[in-house]
Write a protein that holds these residues in place. Structure first.
Motif, PDB file in Angstrom:
ATOM      1  N   ASN A  56     -44.966  24.520  76.526  1.00 25.00           N
ATOM      2  CA  ASN A  56     -43.957  25.171  77.482  1.00 25.00           C
ATOM      3  C   ASN A  56     -44.442  26.290  78.306  1.00 25.00           C
ATOM      4  OD1 ASN A  56     -41.792  22.940  76.902  1.00 25.00           O
ATOM      5  ND2 ASN A  56     -41.566  24.553  74.779  1.00 25.00           N
ATOM      6  N   VAL A  57     -44.312  26.253  79.716  1.00 23.07           N
ATOM      7  CA  VAL A  57     -44.222  27.458  80.294  1.00 23.07           C
ATOM      8  C   VAL A  57     -42.651  27.737  81.029  1.00 23.07           C
ATOM      9  CG1 VAL A  57     -44.878  28.558  82.333  1.00 23.07           C
ATOM     10  CG2 VAL A  57     -46.508  26.794  81.171  1.00 23.07           C
ATOM     11  N   PRO A  58     -41.940  28.594  79.934  1.00 23.28           N
ATOM     12  CA  PRO A  58     -40.543  28.850  80.317  1.00 23.28           C
ATOM     13  C   PRO A  58     -40.378  29.932  81.439  1.00 23.28           C
ATOM     14  CG  PRO A  58     -41.115  30.170  78.615  1.00 23.28           C
ATOM     15  CD  PRO A  58     -42.401  29.282  79.015  1.00 23.28           C
ATOM     16  N   LEU A  59     -39.635  29.679  82.534  1.00 23.54           N
ATOM     17  CA  LEU A  59     -39.655  30.602  83.520  1.00 23.54           C
ATOM     18  C   LEU A  59     -38.087  31.217  83.460  1.00 23.54           C
ATOM     19  CD1 LEU A  59     -40.347  27.865  86.533  1.00 23.54           C
ATOM     20  CD2 LEU A  59     -41.942  30.033  85.219  1.00 23.54           C
ATOM     21  N   ASN A  60     -38.186  32.509  83.356  1.00 24.30           N
ATOM     22  CA  ASN A  60     -37.055  33.496  83.227  1.00 24.30           C
ATOM     23  C   ASN A  60     -36.443  34.132  84.331  1.00 24.30           C
ATOM     24  OD1 ASN A  60     -36.592  32.843  80.296  1.00 24.30           O
ATOM     25  ND2 ASN A  60     -38.514  34.040  80.206  1.00 24.30           N
ATOM     26  N   ALA A  61     -36.674  33.565  85.498  1.00 28.68           N
ATOM     27  CA  ALA A  61     -36.511  34.102  86.782  1.00 28.68           C
ATOM     28  C   ALA A  61     -36.369  33.290  88.010  1.00 28.68           C
ATOM     29  CB  ALA A  61     -37.397  35.508  87.279  1.00 28.68           C
ATOM     30  N   PRO A  62     -35.549  33.277  88.743  1.00 25.86           N
ATOM     31  CA  PRO A  62     -35.318  32.755  89.936  1.00 25.86           C
ATOM     32  C   PRO A  62     -36.304  32.969  91.111  1.00 25.86           C
ATOM     33  CG  PRO A  62     -33.463  33.914  89.856  1.00 25.86           C
ATOM     34  CD  PRO A  62     -34.191  34.497  88.683  1.00 25.86           C
ATOM     35  N   LYS A 114     -33.823  25.460  72.379  1.00 31.45           N
ATOM     36  CA  LYS A 114     -34.958  26.424  71.853  1.00 31.45           C
ATOM     37  C   LYS A 114     -36.186  25.782  72.019  1.00 31.45           C
ATOM     38  CE  LYS A 114     -36.254  29.902  68.338  1.00 31.45           C
ATOM     39  NZ  LYS A 114     -36.979  30.497  69.427  1.00 31.45           N
ATOM     40  N   GLU A 115     -36.193  24.632  71.725  1.00 30.02           N
ATOM     41  CA  GLU A 115     -37.657  24.080  71.630  1.00 30.02           C
ATOM     42  C   GLU A 115     -38.404  24.042  73.140  1.00 30.02           C
ATOM     43  OE1 GLU A 115     -34.854  22.086  70.766  1.00 30.02           O
ATOM     44  OE2 GLU A 115     -35.905  20.201  70.221  1.00 30.02           O
ATOM     45  N   THR A 116     -37.713  24.418  74.161  1.00 29.69           N
ATOM     46  CA  THR A 116     -38.229  24.514  75.517  1.00 29.69           C
ATOM     47  C   THR A 116     -38.833  25.768  75.795  1.00 29.69           C
ATOM     48  OG1 THR A 116     -36.265  24.929  76.524  1.00 29.69           O
ATOM     49  CG2 THR A 116     -36.733  22.792  76.091  1.00 29.69           C
ATOM     50  N   ASN A 117     -38.926  26.751  74.843  1.00 29.12           N
ATOM     51  CA  ASN A 117     -39.338  28.139  74.986  1.00 29.12           C
ATOM     52  C   ASN A 117     -40.841  27.965  74.657  1.00 29.12           C
ATOM     53  OD1 ASN A 117     -39.522  30.702  75.381  1.00 29.12           O
ATOM     54  ND2 ASN A 117     -38.371  31.461  73.868  1.00 29.12           N
ATOM     55  N   MET A 166     -34.747  30.823  81.287  1.00 28.91           N
ATOM     56  CA  MET A 166     -33.626  31.669  81.403  1.00 28.91           C
ATOM     57  C   MET A 166     -33.070  32.333  80.034  1.00 28.91           C
ATOM     58  SD  MET A 166     -33.943  32.161  84.752  1.00 28.91           S
ATOM     59  CE  MET A 166     -34.158  31.088  86.151  1.00 28.91           C
ATOM     60  N   GLY A 167     -34.073  32.589  79.347  1.00 32.34           N
ATOM     61  CA  GLY A 167     -33.554  32.786  77.781  1.00 32.34           C
ATOM     62  C   GLY A 167     -32.802  32.015  77.055  1.00 32.34           C
ATOM     63  N   GLY A 168     -32.739  30.728  77.475  1.00 37.43           N
ATOM     64  CA  GLY A 168     -31.976  29.504  76.914  1.00 37.43           C
ATOM     65  C   GLY A 168     -30.629  29.396  77.442  1.00 37.43           C
ATOM     66  N   ALA A 169     -30.157  30.348  78.508  1.00 40.44           N
ATOM     67  CA  ALA A 169     -28.994  30.250  78.895  1.00 40.44           C
ATOM     68  C   ALA A 169     -28.797  29.381  80.056  1.00 40.44           C
ATOM     69  CB  ALA A 169     -28.520  31.405  79.567  1.00 40.44           C
ATOM     70  N   ILE A 170     -29.802  28.264  80.206  1.00 40.68           N
ATOM     71  CA  ILE A 170     -29.700  27.052  81.111  1.00 40.68           C
ATOM     72  C   ILE A 170     -29.958  25.791  80.542  1.00 40.68           C
ATOM     73  CG2 ILE A 170     -32.222  27.349  81.768  1.00 40.68           C
ATOM     74  CD1 ILE A 170     -31.230  27.318  84.651  1.00 40.68           C
ATOM     75  N   PHE A 208     -33.644  33.288  72.404  1.00 42.34           N
ATOM     76  CA  PHE A 208     -32.844  32.192  72.774  1.00 42.34           C
ATOM     77  C   PHE A 208     -31.097  32.542  72.788  1.00 42.34           C
ATOM     78  CE2 PHE A 208     -30.638  28.214  70.904  1.00 42.34           C
ATOM     79  CZ  PHE A 208     -30.760  27.347  72.134  1.00 42.34           C
ATOM     80  N   VAL A 209     -30.593  32.353  73.741  1.00 37.35           N
ATOM     81  CA  VAL A 209     -29.077  32.643  73.768  1.00 37.35           C
ATOM     82  C   VAL A 209     -28.091  31.287  73.792  1.00 37.35           C
ATOM     83  CG1 VAL A 209     -29.333  34.875  74.525  1.00 37.35           C
ATOM     84  CG2 VAL A 209     -28.540  33.207  76.234  1.00 37.35           C
ATOM     85  N   GLY A 210     -28.884  30.102  73.885  1.00 34.52           N
ATOM     86  CA  GLY A 210     -28.160  28.960  74.371  1.00 34.52           C
ATOM     87  C   GLY A 210     -27.201  28.269  73.266  1.00 34.52           C
ATOM     88  N   GLN A 211     -27.440  28.827  71.967  1.00 30.78           N
ATOM     89  CA  GLN A 211     -26.907  28.010  70.790  1.00 30.78           C
ATOM     90  C   GLN A 211     -25.503  27.757  71.105  1.00 30.78           C
ATOM     91  OE1 GLN A 211     -28.962  26.588  69.110  1.00 30.78           O
ATOM     92  NE2 GLN A 211     -27.227  25.424  67.616  1.00 30.78           N
ATOM     93  N   PRO A 212     -24.408  28.726  71.271  1.00 32.76           N
ATOM     94  CA  PRO A 212     -22.941  28.153  71.379  1.00 32.76           C
ATOM     95  C   PRO A 212     -22.824  27.319  72.547  1.00 32.76           C
ATOM     96  CG  PRO A 212     -23.590  30.763  71.696  1.00 32.76           C
ATOM     97  CD  PRO A 212     -24.802  30.055  71.528  1.00 32.76           C
TER      98      PRO A 212
END
Ligand code: X5A
Ligand code: ZN
Length: 484
Positions: free
Chosen positions: A219-225, A207-210, A198-202, A377-381
């Motif tokens: 990695n196969v990142p999934l960005n939709a439920p 970021k290394e999971t992208n 989810m763009g890193g929002a989960i 990747f929006v997960g940093q904060p």
């Protein structure tokens, strides 16, 4: 004739949450799986593998001795309150006086199962163990995991049998940041994982999971439920299995989490139980069938019990239900898979071939909007927010997960039952082939994919109250007044 081995040990029930009964990872999970396998007469067709505690030397393959000492202290905790206090230093972990020994048993179970397969004593195996392991790394137990069972087992196999290529495939819906970090220094191990991103929002916000991570993790990142069998089959058939074949592993260990399953409260995806059987069967075509499943997550009983049964049936070579695939692939998923394939094309011949094909088609059909691979990747904060909480020993120890209303639970159980009532068993079950055509580029799917992905990212990001006013969210939601 060598058979399918199973590790199951009653003592795994000793690890439980003493102060919050709603915690999703509980002893009941193993009882439920075990009951089901017994009731269906499957247990008696397997070889029981004895579960021995791992040695401290084995734990040290992935974790520092300081962690062992810390956890050992809990053996002597005076009461539940002291235990709960100790848990504030770990993210989503509970501990009892027996947790340390129980965690040693889980690692030991994974090792014994892997060894039985590596030596050929068993054709394949299923380690039904808990606590799970794939999130834990170094001195950081987290996400219900104390020691990294699968990473330790992989390293132990490399050491014991001088293996050159061990493949870990992780199908648990959560990104295995623990396994990724634990094996980063091992040239003889490759990890392939499919998980929510989810763009890193989960969680775990890394970021290394992208898809664009470089190293011995793919990695196969999934960005939709809401993804289902079609997407998982496509990922396996056009990416994971071809790479596995090219890698040519001597042994496959599977982080077998069932929380990508239909109805799972944590996963949000919709993989049906028989699909887990088919995924297992596809892996059995590689490494001469030397496949060892190691249980990770899975939190919706009706779903994970059935999924575990189907996986064991695959290992036993039993008939599997036919899969019915009718829906089209989710555009956001197509986009992810295309990014994966083109990123890995530089290292894997199989990906270069598919990537060339897709590239040619894309250029021919549309040059204007030529899809550039977009790495978000929006997960940093959020990651930093949780890092502070862990550092200050302020992790919450209760009410992590809202309890689902009973009606919802019942409706989902019915949905699973409806699927199993319609099983058509086939002794040579053909797994439906998702055509490569489904991955072809069109301007329309491309746009849909990105728009859907952005929506999902904002949706996930907004769940973090503490971050409501942070920069990225205001940017994404278009509130210009706050961006300064
Ligand atoms: C093993 C597993 C889940 C962690 C959830 C974290 N852990 N929010 O499935
Ligand atoms: Zn999980």
């Amino acid at each position: 004739m060598s058979s399918t081995g199973v590790v199951y040990d009653q003592r795994h029930e000793l690890h439980k949450c003493l102060w919050d009964e709603t915690f999703p990872e509980n002893p009941e999970r193993l009882f439920a799986v075990c009951d089901r396998l017994k009731n269906r007469g499957l247990f008696e067709r397997t070889t029981s593998i004895e579960c021995k505690p791992a040695t401290e030397e084995q734990i040290l393959l992935c974790h520092p001795s300081s962690l062992l000492e810390k956890l050992k202290e809990c053996r002597n905790a005076p009461d539940a309150e002291a235990l709960e206090n100790a848990c504030k230093q770990f993210e989503e972990i509970y501990l009892t006086q027996d947790s340390f020994d129980c965690a040693l048993l889980a690692v030991g179970g994974a090792i014994e199962a892997a060894r039985a397969v590596a030596t050929g004593k068993c054709r394949n195996a299923f380690a039904i163990i808990r606590p799970p392991g794939h999130h834990s790394y170094e001195a950081n137990p987290n996400g219900f995991c104390i020691f990294n069972n699968i990473a330790i087992a992989a390293k132990q196999m490399v050491k014991e049998f001088d293996l050159k290529r061990v493949l870990i495939v992780d199908v648990d819906i959560h990104a295995p940041q623990g396994t990724l970090r634990s094996i980063a220094d091992s040239e003889q191990i490759l990890l392939i994982s499919i998980h929510n991103y989810m763009g890193g929002a989960i969680w775990p916000f890394m970021k290394e999971t992208n898809y664009d991570y470089d190293g011995n993790t793919i990695n196969v990142p999934l960005n939709a439920p809401g993804l289902s069998d079609a997407e998982y089959l496509a990922a396996f058939q056009h990416f994971i299995i071809p790479i596995a074949v090219e890698y040519n592993p001597q042994l496959i260990l599977v982080s077998a989490g069932f929380d990508a399953g239909l109805g799972d409260p944590l996963g949000g995806q919709k993989v049906t139980p028989p699909c887990f059987g088919h995924l297992t069967r596809m892996l059995m075509d590689v490494a001469e069938g030397k496949v060892c499943l190691i249980l990770e997550g899975g939190y919706f009983k009706a779903s994970f019990v059935e999924s575990a049964e189907m996986s064991l049936r695959a290992l036993l070579g039993d008939p599997l239900p036919l899969l019915h695939i009718h829906q089209r692939l989710c555009p956001t998923f197509i986009e992810s898979l295309r990014c994966c394939i083109s990123h890995q094309a530089k290292r894997w011949k199989c990906c270069a071939t598919i990537s060339d094909l897709l590239q040619q088609q894309q250029t021919a059909s549309d040059s204007e909007i030529a899809s550039r691979s977009l790495s978000i990747f929006v997960g940093q904060p959020i990651f930093e927010h949780f890092e502070r909480i862990i550092r200050d020993h302020r992790c919450s120890t209760r009410n992590w997960f809202p309890v689902r209303p009973r009606e919802k639970e019942e409706a989902l159980t019915k949905e699973i039952e409806a699927i199993s009532a319609n099983y058509k068993l086939e002794s040579e079950p053909e797994t439906p082939l998702i055509s490569l055509e489904a991955l072809l580029f069109s301007q329309e799917t491309h746009q849909k994919a990105l728009i859907e992905m952005m929506k999902n990212i904002v949706d996930h990001y907004s769940r973090f109250e503490q971050l409501k006013n942070s920069h990225i969210l205001t940017l994404l939601s278009g509130d210009k007044s706050k961006t300064g």
